[in-house]
Design a protein around this motif. Structure first.
Motif, PDB file in Angstrom:
ATOM      1  N   LYS A   1      -6.695  -1.878  -3.888  1.00 54.85           N
ATOM      2  CA  LYS A   1      -6.831  -1.975  -2.444  1.00 54.85           C
ATOM      3  C   LYS A   1      -5.528  -2.538  -1.888  1.00 54.85           C
ATOM      4  O   LYS A   1      -5.040  -3.569  -2.358  1.00 54.85           O
ATOM      5  CB  LYS A   1      -7.999  -2.888  -2.054  1.00 54.85           C
ATOM      6  CG  LYS A   1      -8.221  -2.966  -0.542  1.00 54.85           C
ATOM      7  CD  LYS A   1      -9.429  -3.838  -0.210  1.00 54.85           C
ATOM      8  CE  LYS A   1      -9.662  -3.888   1.299  1.00 54.85           C
ATOM      9  NZ  LYS A   1     -10.839  -4.750   1.632  1.00 54.85           N
ATOM     10  N   ASP A   2      -4.974  -1.820  -0.910  1.00 55.65           N
ATOM     11  CA  ASP A   2      -3.730  -2.247  -0.268  1.00 55.65           C
ATOM     12  C   ASP A   2      -2.629  -2.486  -1.296  1.00 55.65           C
ATOM     13  O   ASP A   2      -1.865  -3.462  -1.218  1.00 55.65           O
ATOM     14  CB  ASP A   2      -3.962  -3.516   0.557  1.00 55.65           C
ATOM     15  CG  ASP A   2      -4.962  -3.305   1.680  1.00 55.65           C
ATOM     16  OD1 ASP A   2      -5.009  -2.189   2.219  1.00 55.65           O
ATOM     17  OD2 ASP A   2      -5.715  -4.257   1.979  1.00 55.65           O
TER      18      ASP A   2
ATOM     19  N   ASP B   1     -10.824   8.216  -2.838  1.00 55.68           N
ATOM     20  CA  ASP B   1     -11.766   7.466  -3.654  1.00 55.68           C
ATOM     21  C   ASP B   1     -11.103   6.779  -4.825  1.00 55.68           C
ATOM     22  O   ASP B   1     -11.773   6.244  -5.686  1.00 55.68           O
ATOM     23  CB  ASP B   1     -12.896   8.376  -4.138  1.00 55.68           C
ATOM     24  CG  ASP B   1     -12.393   9.559  -4.946  1.00 55.68           C
ATOM     25  OD1 ASP B   1     -11.178   9.609  -5.223  1.00 55.68           O
ATOM     26  OD2 ASP B   1     -13.213  10.414  -5.312  1.00 55.68           O
ATOM     27  N   GLY B   2      -9.796   6.777  -4.898  1.00 56.21           N
ATOM     28  CA  GLY B   2      -9.108   6.006  -5.909  1.00 56.21           C
ATOM     29  C   GLY B   2      -8.773   6.715  -7.188  1.00 56.21           C
ATOM     30  O   GLY B   2      -8.211   6.102  -8.095  1.00 56.21           O
ATOM     31  N   GLN B   3      -9.067   7.999  -7.305  1.00 63.40           N
ATOM     32  CA  GLN B   3      -8.896   8.672  -8.587  1.00 63.40           C
ATOM     33  C   GLN B   3      -7.433   8.856  -8.983  1.00 63.40           C
ATOM     34  O   GLN B   3      -7.144   9.194 -10.138  1.00 63.40           O
ATOM     35  CB  GLN B   3      -9.598  10.031  -8.575  1.00 63.40           C
ATOM     36  CG  GLN B   3      -9.063  11.019  -7.563  1.00 63.40           C
ATOM     37  CD  GLN B   3      -9.790  12.346  -7.652  1.00 63.40           C
ATOM     38  OE1 GLN B   3      -9.759  13.011  -8.680  1.00 63.40           O
ATOM     39  NE2 GLN B   3     -10.464  12.725  -6.584  1.00 63.40           N
ATOM     40  N   HIS B   4      -6.505   8.597  -8.083  1.00 64.49           N
ATOM     41  CA  HIS B   4      -5.085   8.700  -8.414  1.00 64.49           C
ATOM     42  C   HIS B   4      -4.356   7.370  -8.225  1.00 64.49           C
ATOM     43  O   HIS B   4      -3.136   7.351  -8.081  1.00 64.49           O
ATOM     44  CB  HIS B   4      -4.430   9.797  -7.578  1.00 64.49           C
ATOM     45  CG  HIS B   4      -4.914  11.171  -7.933  1.00 64.49           C
ATOM     46  ND1 HIS B   4      -4.563  11.797  -9.106  1.00 64.49           N
ATOM     47  CD2 HIS B   4      -5.759  12.021  -7.286  1.00 64.49           C
ATOM     48  CE1 HIS B   4      -5.156  12.984  -9.164  1.00 64.49           C
ATOM     49  NE2 HIS B   4      -5.887  13.135  -8.076  1.00 64.49           N
ATOM     50  N   ASP B   5      -5.083   6.274  -8.258  1.00 64.55           N
ATOM     51  CA  ASP B   5      -4.460   4.972  -8.015  1.00 64.55           C
ATOM     52  C   ASP B   5      -3.474   4.561  -9.103  1.00 64.55           C
ATOM     53  O   ASP B   5      -2.615   3.715  -8.872  1.00 64.55           O
ATOM     54  CB  ASP B   5      -5.541   3.884  -7.875  1.00 64.55           C
ATOM     55  CG  ASP B   5      -6.155   3.862  -6.486  1.00 64.55           C
ATOM     56  OD1 ASP B   5      -5.515   4.383  -5.557  1.00 64.55           O
ATOM     57  OD2 ASP B   5      -7.262   3.333  -6.343  1.00 64.55           O
ATOM     58  N   PHE B   6      -3.598   5.140 -10.304  1.00 58.63           N
ATOM     59  CA  PHE B   6      -2.680   4.792 -11.386  1.00 58.63           C
ATOM     60  C   PHE B   6      -1.506   5.761 -11.503  1.00 58.63           C
ATOM     61  O   PHE B   6      -0.723   5.673 -12.464  1.00 58.63           O
ATOM     62  CB  PHE B   6      -3.416   4.725 -12.719  1.00 58.63           C
ATOM     63  CG  PHE B   6      -3.987   3.371 -13.031  1.00 58.63           C
ATOM     64  CD1 PHE B   6      -3.163   2.325 -13.427  1.00 58.63           C
ATOM     65  CD2 PHE B   6      -5.353   3.138 -12.909  1.00 58.63           C
ATOM     66  CE1 PHE B   6      -3.683   1.075 -13.707  1.00 58.63           C
ATOM     67  CE2 PHE B   6      -5.882   1.889 -13.194  1.00 58.63           C
ATOM     68  CZ  PHE B   6      -5.047   0.851 -13.592  1.00 58.63           C
TER      69      PHE B   6
END
Length: 382
Positions: free
Chosen positions: A324-325, A228-233
């Motif tokens: 995304k990607d 769900d993106g919570q570690h994208d940074f």
């Protein structure tokens, strides 16, 4: 890392639950720090009123539930760290009680124009930043803040914050609301803090935090059941060299760019579900300091980027988006040259040792974009 210049802040609404311990203050060293801010004079501008708040604190919180009869107790820690030499600071609170585990942060920024502080509070459950404004009293050095917030039944209600009984190793925080326009006040939150010592390093995990929650999240990520993106940074944690180019007059046909060189230090918060980037750079116009607090919203599965610079001490309109990607795109609406325009920030070309950042404005509804802030970053260390 979005640059903030002549943009009005849009105030987010806050709920009282987010304010739990959000304005707690105290002392880190009885030998080196005063018991409370000195009485304010005409020459005193308040930019170091929170110098004494830096430290690690043991907290006891009592909160009145919405039935107005039942109080619940929480115990935990509050770690407050200095930013910009004391003109800003951030507190991280971890506590446990009958309602479960709480993770709260409070970003406090000093405005040299208004001589006031803004208190910007968020919880990991909501992932949005909510501001209040106030200052220390001129008479006794205690803190007093008043705001209006949606509270019970989403009614706009006067909210009052006070910090008192400040000593070298303790202080008392109290929050109250009014149902009659400020004639009478009902206390719904009290916090007592006692000094434990110097602030822990960034990335420190409070003893109040459940030891199994982060492990369960990591396993969910590995198994593919949670993306769900919570570690994208996570790629951004560490210290970076940054080269910045800033367009002087965006959307006015300008071709004049100013260049800056400096550093960007990115700190992990809440195990990666939030982070704080501190940028310092120098160029022809002098020294600049700004920060970006990035918060993950578990409901929307998006990030909000909240930017401030030391020149005005206020948080800009949050930029919302995600990755995304391998590419991050974030959008908001801002005022440039007196007109409302779209703003877009992009992270791209991300590698373990470098990435590219760009901010652009559009005054035609997103059909065309003009870059106004471009940065290239090269890793120095993790």
């Amino acid at each position: 890392m979005k640059y903030v210049q002549n943009v009005k802040m849009r105030r987010s609404v806050a709920v009282a639950a987010l304010m739990i311990a959000g304005l707690t203050i105290g002392m880190t060293s009885e030998k080196t720090r005063p018991a409370k801010p000195a009485s304010v004079t005409a020459e005193h501008d308040g930019q170091h009123d929170f110098d004494f708040s830096i430290g690690t604190w043991k907290t006891h919180q009592s909160r009145l539930l919405h039935d107005s009869h039942t109080w619940v107790e929480y115990n935990g820690t509050d770690v407050i760290r200095k930013i910009w030499g004391g003109r800003a600071n951030m507190g991280e609170i971890e506590s446990n009680g009958p309602a479960g585990h709480l993770e709260i942060l409070s970003l406090r920024l000093y405005s040299p124009q208004s001589h006031q502080w803004s208190f910007n509070v968020a919880t990991s459950a909501g992932g949005t930043l909510n501001p209040m404004f106030g200052e220390f009293k001129k008479t006794n050095g205690d803190a007093a803040f008043v705001d209006q917030e949606p509270y019970y039944d989403n009614k706009i209600t006067p909210l009052r914050i006070s910090v008192s009984d400040i000593t070298t190793n303790s202080n008392h925080f109290e929050q109250s609301y009014s149902e009659d326009g400020g004639n009478t006040w009902i206390t719904n939150l009290t916090v007592q803090e006692k000094l434990m010592g110097e602030p822990e390093p960034w990335g420190w995990v409070s003893p109040a935090a459940p030891t199994d929650s982060s492990t369960q999240q990591a396993k969910a990520q590995e198994s593919g059941t949670e993306r769900d993106g919570q570690h994208d940074f996570d790629f951004d944690f560490g210290t970076w060299k940054v080269h910045i180019q800033h367009l002087v007059h965006p959307l006015m046909g300008s071709h004049t760019w100013i260049k800056y060189d400096g550093t960007d230090v990115v700190h992990k918060i809440w195990g990666g579900r939030a982070n704080l980037a501190e940028v310092e750079a120098d160029g022809p116009t002098g020294h600049i300091e700004f920060l970006s607090l990035r918060l993950y919203n578990p409901q929307s599965h998006q990030w909000s980027l909240n930017v401030a610079n030391s020149a005005d001490g206020t948080v800009n309109v949050p930029t919302i988006g995600g990755f995304k990607d391998g590419r991050g795109e974030f959008y908001d609406q801002e005022t440039v040259n007196g007109r409302a325009v779209l703003a877009r920030t992009v992270w791209s070309d991300i590698t373990p040792t470098s990435y590219h950042f760009e901010e652009a404005f559009s005054d035609d509804g997103g059909k065309t974009w003009e870059p106004n802030f471009v940065a290239t970053l090269t890793r120095e260390k993790r």
